[in-house]
Design a protein around this motif. Structure first.
Motif, PDB file in Angstrom:
ATOM      1  N   PRO A 191     -10.368  10.282   2.019  1.00  0.00           N
ATOM      2  CA  PRO A 191     -10.937   9.053   2.599  1.00  0.00           C
ATOM      3  C   PRO A 191     -10.555   8.834   4.056  1.00  0.00           C
ATOM      4  O   PRO A 191     -10.878   7.786   4.611  1.00  0.00           O
ATOM      5  N   LEU A 192      -9.886   9.780   4.671  1.00  0.00           N
ATOM      6  CA  LEU A 192      -9.383   9.546   6.026  1.00  0.00           C
ATOM      7  C   LEU A 192     -10.087  10.376   7.088  1.00  0.00           C
ATOM      8  O   LEU A 192     -10.356  11.563   6.892  1.00  0.00           O
TER       9      LEU A 192
ATOM     10  N   GLU B 181      -7.723  15.925  -1.977  1.00  0.00           N
ATOM     11  CA  GLU B 181      -8.545  15.041  -2.793  1.00  0.00           C
ATOM     12  C   GLU B 181      -8.046  13.595  -2.780  1.00  0.00           C
ATOM     13  O   GLU B 181      -8.812  12.652  -2.625  1.00  0.00           O
ATOM     14  N   MET B 182      -6.758  13.454  -2.941  1.00  0.00           N
ATOM     15  CA  MET B 182      -6.218  12.112  -3.101  1.00  0.00           C
ATOM     16  C   MET B 182      -5.892  11.423  -1.795  1.00  0.00           C
ATOM     17  O   MET B 182      -6.134  10.234  -1.616  1.00  0.00           O
ATOM     18  N   LEU B 183      -5.301  12.175  -0.894  1.00  0.00           N
ATOM     19  CA  LEU B 183      -4.765  11.564   0.317  1.00  0.00           C
ATOM     20  C   LEU B 183      -5.703  11.655   1.512  1.00  0.00           C
ATOM     21  O   LEU B 183      -5.900  10.690   2.241  1.00  0.00           O
TER      22      LEU B 183
ATOM     23  N   LEU C  40       1.368   6.638  -6.877  1.00  0.00           N
ATOM     24  CA  LEU C  40       0.243   7.330  -7.504  1.00  0.00           C
ATOM     25  C   LEU C  40       0.225   8.807  -7.109  1.00  0.00           C
ATOM     26  O   LEU C  40       0.025   9.680  -7.946  1.00  0.00           O
TER      27      LEU C  40
ATOM     28  N   PRO D  72      -7.898  10.803  -9.874  1.00  0.00           N
ATOM     29  CA  PRO D  72      -8.040  12.258  -9.873  1.00  0.00           C
ATOM     30  C   PRO D  72      -8.115  12.789 -11.296  1.00  0.00           C
ATOM     31  O   PRO D  72      -7.679  12.142 -12.228  1.00  0.00           O
ATOM     32  N   ARG D  73      -8.648  13.968 -11.418  1.00  0.00           N
ATOM     33  CA  ARG D  73      -8.807  14.567 -12.740  1.00  0.00           C
ATOM     34  C   ARG D  73      -7.500  14.639 -13.493  1.00  0.00           C
ATOM     35  O   ARG D  73      -7.454  14.538 -14.712  1.00  0.00           O
ATOM     36  N   SER D  74      -6.449  14.789 -12.740  1.00  0.00           N
ATOM     37  CA  SER D  74      -5.162  14.953 -13.410  1.00  0.00           C
ATOM     38  C   SER D  74      -4.689  13.657 -14.059  1.00  0.00           C
ATOM     39  O   SER D  74      -3.894  13.665 -14.979  1.00  0.00           O
ATOM     40  N   ALA D  75      -5.185  12.537 -13.540  1.00  0.00           N
ATOM     41  CA  ALA D  75      -4.748  11.262 -14.103  1.00  0.00           C
ATOM     42  C   ALA D  75      -5.596  10.926 -15.315  1.00  0.00           C
ATOM     43  O   ALA D  75      -6.651  10.330 -15.217  1.00  0.00           O
TER      44      ALA D  75
ATOM     45  N   GLN E  32       2.497  15.861 -12.038  1.00  0.00           N
ATOM     46  CA  GLN E  32       1.741  16.395 -13.150  1.00  0.00           C
ATOM     47  C   GLN E  32       1.143  17.752 -12.805  1.00  0.00           C
ATOM     48  O   GLN E  32       1.184  18.679 -13.617  1.00  0.00           O
TER      49      GLN E  32
ATOM     50  N   ALA F 293       0.836  -1.202   0.000  1.00  0.00           N
ATOM     51  CA  ALA F 293       0.000   0.000   0.000  1.00  0.00           C
ATOM     52  C   ALA F 293       0.873   1.256   0.000  1.00  0.00           C
ATOM     53  O   ALA F 293       0.576   2.229  -0.692  1.00  0.00           O
TER      54      ALA F 293
ATOM     55  N   VAL G 213      -4.668   2.318   7.125  1.00  0.00           N
ATOM     56  CA  VAL G 213      -4.845   3.680   6.622  1.00  0.00           C
ATOM     57  C   VAL G 213      -4.429   3.792   5.164  1.00  0.00           C
ATOM     58  O   VAL G 213      -5.160   4.327   4.322  1.00  0.00           O
ATOM     59  N   LEU G 214      -3.270   3.258   4.866  1.00  0.00           N
ATOM     60  CA  LEU G 214      -2.813   3.351   3.480  1.00  0.00           C
ATOM     61  C   LEU G 214      -3.679   2.496   2.559  1.00  0.00           C
ATOM     62  O   LEU G 214      -3.851   2.819   1.381  1.00  0.00           O
ATOM     63  N   GLY G 215      -4.226   1.430   3.102  1.00  0.00           N
ATOM     64  CA  GLY G 215      -5.148   0.619   2.327  1.00  0.00           C
ATOM     65  C   GLY G 215      -6.390   1.409   1.938  1.00  0.00           C
ATOM     66  O   GLY G 215      -6.875   1.327   0.807  1.00  0.00           O
ATOM     67  N   ARG G 216      -6.882   2.197   2.870  1.00  0.00           N
ATOM     68  CA  ARG G 216      -8.017   3.062   2.559  1.00  0.00           C
ATOM     69  C   ARG G 216      -7.689   4.030   1.444  1.00  0.00           C
ATOM     70  O   ARG G 216      -8.477   4.232   0.507  1.00  0.00           O
ATOM     71  N   VAL G 217      -6.530   4.634   1.587  1.00  0.00           N
ATOM     72  CA  VAL G 217      -6.141   5.620   0.575  1.00  0.00           C
ATOM     73  C   VAL G 217      -6.005   4.940  -0.787  1.00  0.00           C
ATOM     74  O   VAL G 217      -6.472   5.447  -1.807  1.00  0.00           O
ATOM     75  N   ARG G 218      -5.375   3.783  -0.766  1.00  0.00           N
ATOM     76  CA  ARG G 218      -5.193   3.061  -2.024  1.00  0.00           C
ATOM     77  C   ARG G 218      -6.533   2.734  -2.670  1.00  0.00           C
ATOM     78  O   ARG G 218      -6.725   2.944  -3.868  1.00  0.00           O
TER      79      ARG G 218
ATOM     80  N   HIS H 275      -9.269   4.226  -2.266  1.00  0.00           N
ATOM     81  CA  HIS H 275      -9.845   5.498  -2.726  1.00  0.00           C
ATOM     82  C   HIS H 275      -9.244   5.920  -4.065  1.00  0.00           C
ATOM     83  O   HIS H 275      -9.955   6.331  -4.982  1.00  0.00           O
ATOM     84  N   LEU H 276      -7.955   5.775  -4.172  1.00  0.00           N
ATOM     85  CA  LEU H 276      -7.277   6.188  -5.403  1.00  0.00           C
ATOM     86  C   LEU H 276      -7.657   5.277  -6.569  1.00  0.00           C
ATOM     87  O   LEU H 276      -7.821   5.733  -7.697  1.00  0.00           O
ATOM     88  N   ARG H 277      -7.793   4.022  -6.263  1.00  0.00           N
ATOM     89  CA  ARG H 277      -8.183   3.101  -7.323  1.00  0.00           C
ATOM     90  C   ARG H 277      -9.592   3.378  -7.800  1.00  0.00           C
ATOM     91  O   ARG H 277      -9.895   3.294  -8.991  1.00  0.00           O
TER      92      ARG H 277
ATOM     93  N   VAL I 279       0.460   3.823  -3.002  1.00  0.00           N
ATOM     94  CA  VAL I 279      -0.028   5.160  -2.686  1.00  0.00           C
ATOM     95  C   VAL I 279       1.024   6.217  -3.010  1.00  0.00           C
ATOM     96  O   VAL I 279       0.728   7.225  -3.652  1.00  0.00           O
TER      97      VAL I 279
ATOM     98  N   VAL J 123       1.567   2.204 -13.744  1.00  0.00           N
ATOM     99  CA  VAL J 123       1.427   3.546 -14.305  1.00  0.00           C
ATOM    100  C   VAL J 123       2.465   3.865 -15.363  1.00  0.00           C
ATOM    101  O   VAL J 123       3.487   4.456 -15.088  1.00  0.00           O
TER     102      VAL J 123
END
Lengths: 166, 166
Positions: A130-131, A125-127, A25, B155-158, A32, A18, B142-147, B149-151, A22, B69
């Motif tokens: 969700p926390l 937004e990213m980090l 990403l 984000p718009r930038s991606a 970017q 993770a 915690v990082l699992g949550r973020v991951r 979320h990201l998956r 994380v 990526v």
DNA sequence: TATTGTTATACTCTATAACTATA
DNA sequence: TATAGTTATAGAGTATAACAATA
């Protein structure tokens, strides 16, 4: 070295995975954003941000490199790039004629301000989205421990830059 | 764009800083270890490890790229490199003649095994040594949550350059 | 002699766009 | 037309070693 086969348990493994995913990403997206908003690489942003946070707006090359884990030539390269764009100046250090003092310019601060809001927005937004607050706290706590550990005991692989072998 | 100035609190800031610093230092050290032990870049290691974890030892190019990526050309480049070293093979996919199937070789597995112990040792030393079991659990959580979320919400930038909604 | 920083250079990696071939 | 992958190519970044100047 690795004569006794170490092992890591499933929780450790998923924490590691993770962390990698994380940070990759996040890093990618941030790069970017910085590129789009201010034509800065992440490293350049870090250098500028450091200078901007300094009371004097200045650092010596060596100080500036600290923690950004660099070869000296790499730092020179980036400092040159930033100087050519007018975002920093370089001048001989007053106290030590061998040294070079790097200072952020008004234009450098402008770029920084130009880039900050989007940076914060992206992190939010990213980090952080969700926390919950205690998640953030836990994250800061745990990673803070690791950071302190790494600072205190650089692994054997991280050569302390000084090298006098034949 | 960012008309309403978002803010992040001190805890968030320190979590972010710690994340960046830890992942940078870790990544750097790991890259060095992989280079020393098996002459692999981190990306190459990830690709090999994925293939090694696959039941068939194979993936299609596109599948292999997922999550690492990549631009497609970048993947081609790495696949070529690995193929030249005899660590993978590339062959036309059976089901789709446009596709290329990448397969890890015995030699590729060797390199992987050659590299693993040191990799684990480094993680243990750098990442897990200062942590108690519940720290690790918290980190994974915690990082699992973020991951996740990201998956779920890139984000718009991606830019969804290569995948459309599936 | 050791340290600070620069230069020269070579190499790795990444990204964009054009291209081929299949679906 | 859309998709899978490759190729050509250009640019950014990094590292090493040699070097000059100063401590």
């Amino acid at each position: 070295m690795a004569s006794s086969p170490q092992r890591i348990d499933p929780t450790q493994l998923s924490a590691y995975f993770a962390l990698i995913e994380v940070s990759s990403l996040l890093r990618h997206a941030v790069e970017q954003q910085l590129r789009d908003a201010g034509d800065l690489s992440y490293v350049q942003f870090q250098l500028l941000a450091r200078l901007g946070a300094s009371p004097s707006g200045s650092y010596r090359m060596t100080e500036l490199a600290d923690g950004v884990v660099y070869s000296r030539s790499g730092l020179t390269y980036q400092a040159q790039t930033l100087e050519q764009r007018g975002l920093v100046t370089r001048s001989p250090s007053v106290d030590d004629d061998r040294g070079t003092t790097v200072t952020i310019t008004a234009q450098g601060r402008e770029v920084l301000e130009q880039v900050f809001p989007g940076h914060i927005a992206l992190l939010t937004e990213m980090l952080f989205e969700p926390l919950e607050p205690d998640h953030v706290e836990a994250l800061a706590d745990v990673l803070g421990r690791v950071r302190d550990h790494l600072r205190a005991a650089p692994p054997r692989s991280a050569a302390p830059r000084r090298r006098k072998a034949t």
